[in-house]
Design a protein around this motif. Structure first.
Motif, PDB file in Angstrom:
ATOM      1  N   VAL A 276       0.865  -1.180   0.000  1.00 18.66           N
ATOM      2  CA  VAL A 276       0.000   0.000   0.000  1.00 18.66           C
ATOM      3  C   VAL A 276       0.899   1.227   0.000  1.00 18.66           C
ATOM      4  O   VAL A 276       1.862   1.303   0.758  1.00 18.66           O
ATOM      5  CB  VAL A 276      -0.924   0.026   1.239  1.00 18.66           C
ATOM      6  CG1 VAL A 276      -1.748   1.293   1.271  1.00 18.66           C
ATOM      7  CG2 VAL A 276      -1.812  -1.201   1.279  1.00 18.66           C
ATOM      8  N   VAL A 277       0.594   2.178  -0.869  1.00 23.42           N
ATOM      9  CA  VAL A 277       1.324   3.438  -0.924  1.00 23.42           C
ATOM     10  C   VAL A 277       0.484   4.466  -0.181  1.00 23.42           C
ATOM     11  O   VAL A 277      -0.651   4.733  -0.562  1.00 23.42           O
ATOM     12  CB  VAL A 277       1.540   3.878  -2.391  1.00 23.42           C
ATOM     13  CG1 VAL A 277       2.286   5.198  -2.445  1.00 23.42           C
ATOM     14  CG2 VAL A 277       2.262   2.795  -3.177  1.00 23.42           C
ATOM     15  N   HIS A 278       1.039   5.029   0.882  1.00 24.00           N
ATOM     16  CA  HIS A 278       0.299   5.980   1.714  1.00 24.00           C
ATOM     17  C   HIS A 278       0.561   7.409   1.274  1.00 24.00           C
ATOM     18  O   HIS A 278       1.708   7.799   1.080  1.00 24.00           O
ATOM     19  CB  HIS A 278       0.699   5.841   3.182  1.00 24.00           C
ATOM     20  CG  HIS A 278       0.386   4.505   3.746  1.00 24.00           C
ATOM     21  ND1 HIS A 278      -0.862   4.163   4.176  1.00 24.00           N
ATOM     22  CD2 HIS A 278       1.158   3.414   3.929  1.00 24.00           C
ATOM     23  CE1 HIS A 278      -0.849   2.923   4.610  1.00 24.00           C
ATOM     24  NE2 HIS A 278       0.368   2.432   4.458  1.00 24.00           N
ATOM     25  N   GLY A 279      -0.510   8.176   1.154  1.00 20.13           N
ATOM     26  CA  GLY A 279      -0.396   9.591   0.854  1.00 20.13           C
ATOM     27  C   GLY A 279      -0.377  10.405   2.139  1.00 20.13           C
ATOM     28  O   GLY A 279      -0.422   9.867   3.244  1.00 20.13           O
ATOM     29  N   GLU A 280      -0.334  11.710   1.978  1.00 22.25           N
ATOM     30  CA  GLU A 280      -0.349  12.628   3.122  1.00 22.25           C
ATOM     31  C   GLU A 280      -1.719  12.613   3.794  1.00 22.25           C
ATOM     32  O   GLU A 280      -2.731  12.419   3.132  1.00 22.25           O
ATOM     33  CB  GLU A 280      -0.055  14.048   2.653  1.00 22.25           C
ATOM     34  CG  GLU A 280       1.263  14.210   1.950  1.00 22.25           C
ATOM     35  CD  GLU A 280       1.387  15.561   1.269  1.00 22.25           C
ATOM     36  OE1 GLU A 280       0.437  16.367   1.319  1.00 22.25           O
ATOM     37  OE2 GLU A 280       2.443  15.803   0.679  1.00 22.25           O
TER      38      GLU A 280
END
Length: 126
Positions: free
Chosen positions: A57-61
């Protein structure tokens, strides 16, 4: 000798409550002024070439939210920071080799693909 065969990974941007992922984030989410405030973030969930979900999973701000996430419509700019957070994640994904591949049902649900190079053994003499 090995021959390259290309398969694809898939990613779709989703919106999640930032407090759902760790006890620390959950503890800190309501600390901002006003008890109805919490934090959301966009994440990119990656799917394997065979359609199975991966743990990647790529987490954003994170950004504050003031309504239930099911009621959130990013076209309503009353949730500060959502546009910047989404744009930042999209730029990062594209810089990392993800290619835009359409949209999902939600306004923020951008879809991406990325080739995964796998080596395939050729039979002797081929």
């Amino acid at each position: 000798m090995r021959r390259r065969t290309d398969v694809w990974q898939y990613l779709e941007i989703e919106l999640e409550d930032a407090g759902d992922q760790s006890w620390w984030a959950g503890l800190m989410a309501p600390v901002a002024t006003g008890s109805d405030n919490a934090y959301l973030r966009f994440v990119g969930r990656v799917w394997a070439p065979d359609g199975r979900p991966t743990r990647q999973v790529v987490h954003g701000e994170t950004f504050p939210r003031f309504v239930d996430p099911d009621e959130l419509d990013p076209e309503d700019a009353f949730t500060p920071g959502w546009e910047r957070a989404l744009e930042h994640l999209r730029r990062w994904l594209e810089a990392d080799g993800w290619v835009p591949a359409g949209r999902g049902a939600e306004t923020w649900a951008y879809r991406y693909v990325r080739p995964v190079v796998r080596a395939q053994r050729l039979p002797r003499g081929a």
